[in-house]
Design an enzyme around this catalytic site. Structure first.
Site, PDB file in Angstrom:
ATOM      1  N   TYR A  21       0.846  -1.205   0.000  1.00 33.58           N
ATOM      2  CA  TYR A  21       0.000   0.000   0.000  1.00 33.58           C
ATOM      3  C   TYR A  21       0.875   1.246   0.000  1.00 33.58           C
ATOM      4  O   TYR A  21       0.643   2.188  -0.778  1.00 33.58           O
ATOM      5  CB  TYR A  21      -0.934  -0.036   1.211  1.00 33.58           C
ATOM      6  CG  TYR A  21      -1.843   1.157   1.326  1.00 33.58           C
ATOM      7  CD1 TYR A  21      -2.866   1.371   0.414  1.00 33.58           C
ATOM      8  CD2 TYR A  21      -1.684   2.078   2.357  1.00 33.58           C
ATOM      9  CE1 TYR A  21      -3.705   2.465   0.512  1.00 33.58           C
ATOM     10  CE2 TYR A  21      -2.518   3.176   2.471  1.00 33.58           C
ATOM     11  CZ  TYR A  21      -3.520   3.370   1.541  1.00 33.58           C
ATOM     12  OH  TYR A  21      -4.338   4.468   1.647  1.00 33.58           O
ATOM     13  N   GLU A  44     -11.879   5.366   4.466  1.00 30.04           N
ATOM     14  CA  GLU A  44     -11.336   6.200   5.560  1.00 30.04           C
ATOM     15  C   GLU A  44     -12.370   6.334   6.677  1.00 30.04           C
ATOM     16  O   GLU A  44     -12.014   6.307   7.852  1.00 30.04           O
ATOM     17  CB  GLU A  44     -10.905   7.569   5.046  1.00 30.04           C
ATOM     18  CG  GLU A  44      -9.703   7.558   4.127  1.00 30.04           C
ATOM     19  CD  GLU A  44      -8.397   7.106   4.769  1.00 30.04           C
ATOM     20  OE1 GLU A  44      -8.297   7.057   6.015  1.00 30.04           O
ATOM     21  OE2 GLU A  44      -7.465   6.779   4.011  1.00 30.04           O
ATOM     22  N   TRP A  98      -5.674   0.725  10.235  1.00 32.68           N
ATOM     23  CA  TRP A  98      -5.805   0.747   8.782  1.00 32.68           C
ATOM     24  C   TRP A  98      -5.598  -0.642   8.186  1.00 32.68           C
ATOM     25  O   TRP A  98      -6.195  -0.993   7.177  1.00 32.68           O
ATOM     26  CB  TRP A  98      -4.845   1.765   8.171  1.00 32.68           C
ATOM     27  CG  TRP A  98      -4.975   1.870   6.692  1.00 32.68           C
ATOM     28  CD1 TRP A  98      -4.042   1.535   5.766  1.00 32.68           C
ATOM     29  CD2 TRP A  98      -6.123   2.314   5.948  1.00 32.68           C
ATOM     30  NE1 TRP A  98      -4.536   1.743   4.494  1.00 32.68           N
ATOM     31  CE2 TRP A  98      -5.809   2.222   4.582  1.00 32.68           C
ATOM     32  CE3 TRP A  98      -7.381   2.777   6.305  1.00 32.68           C
ATOM     33  CZ2 TRP A  98      -6.704   2.577   3.569  1.00 32.68           C
ATOM     34  CZ3 TRP A  98      -8.283   3.130   5.304  1.00 32.68           C
ATOM     35  CH2 TRP A  98      -7.938   3.028   3.954  1.00 32.68           C
TER      36      TRP A  98
END
Length: 193
Positions: A32, A54, A62
């Site tokens: 990522y 988000e 995350w």
């Protein structure tokens, strides 16, 4: 992502490349970091996906969202704004029963409501969000220099809320700005350019 960044020095992985320290945790984080985070992203549906993810990340790590992203994409019709805007009660029930995603009723409702708002915008979602991009600035030298919010993220969150979007506070708006390349918070010596 901002709250998860820890440590003050860059990490050298086995390939010898210096990376932001938050990318050390797993190959998923590393990929990522190397291929998505901080790179300019455009397109209304693509921006909608990042906004939703988000928001779903709020209060979670995350990595949880990254691991569940394929299931999120399947559950939310590839984050196609028009398709998600048409979701009804049956879809909400389906989503609440889907163990592949984060099953938070308020966040699911917000994603659907946000799709409806995005579908009715007088400009594209991509154009709206990018209109708040700050002027380029030097990359931070240390993690301590990476802000959680900025005046631009506060303004973006305020405008999104004014238009009816949910789960888009200043911190979430700033994380969106980081993720979509509106700001470059890779540390100065990070190999990603």
């Amino acid at each position: 992502m901002t709250a998860e960044i820890a440590g003050a020095a860059l990490a050298a992985e086995s390939d010898g490349k210096l990376r932001c320290p938050w990318s050390e945790g797993s190959q998923l984080y590393r990929d990522y970091h190397d291929h998505e985070w901080g790179r300019p992203l455009h397109g209304d549906d693509a921006m909608f996906e990042r906004m939703c993810l988000e928001a779903f990340q709020s209060g979670l790590a995350w990595i949880t969202i990254l691991r569940k992203r394929p299931a999120f994409r399947a559950a939310f019709a590839g984050f196609a704004i028009d398709r998600v805007a048409a979701f009804g009660d049956g879809d909400v029930a389906r989503l609440l029963a889907d163990p592949g995603i984060v099953r938070n009723r308020a966040k699911i409702d917000a994603a659907i409501a946000n799709a409806r708002v995005a579908a009715d915008l007088d400009i594209g979602l991509d154009e709206l969000i990018w209109s708040f991009a700050p002027a380029p600035r030097p990359r931070p030298r240390t993690i301590a220099e990476v802000p959680a919010t900025t005046p631009e993220s506060v303004a973006l969150a305020k405008e999104l809320k004014r238009r009816g979007f949910r789960f888009v506070g200043p911190t979430t708006a700033y994380a969106l700005m980081q993720a979509t390349g509106m700001v470059d918070d890779h540390l100065a010596d990070c190999w990603v350019r």
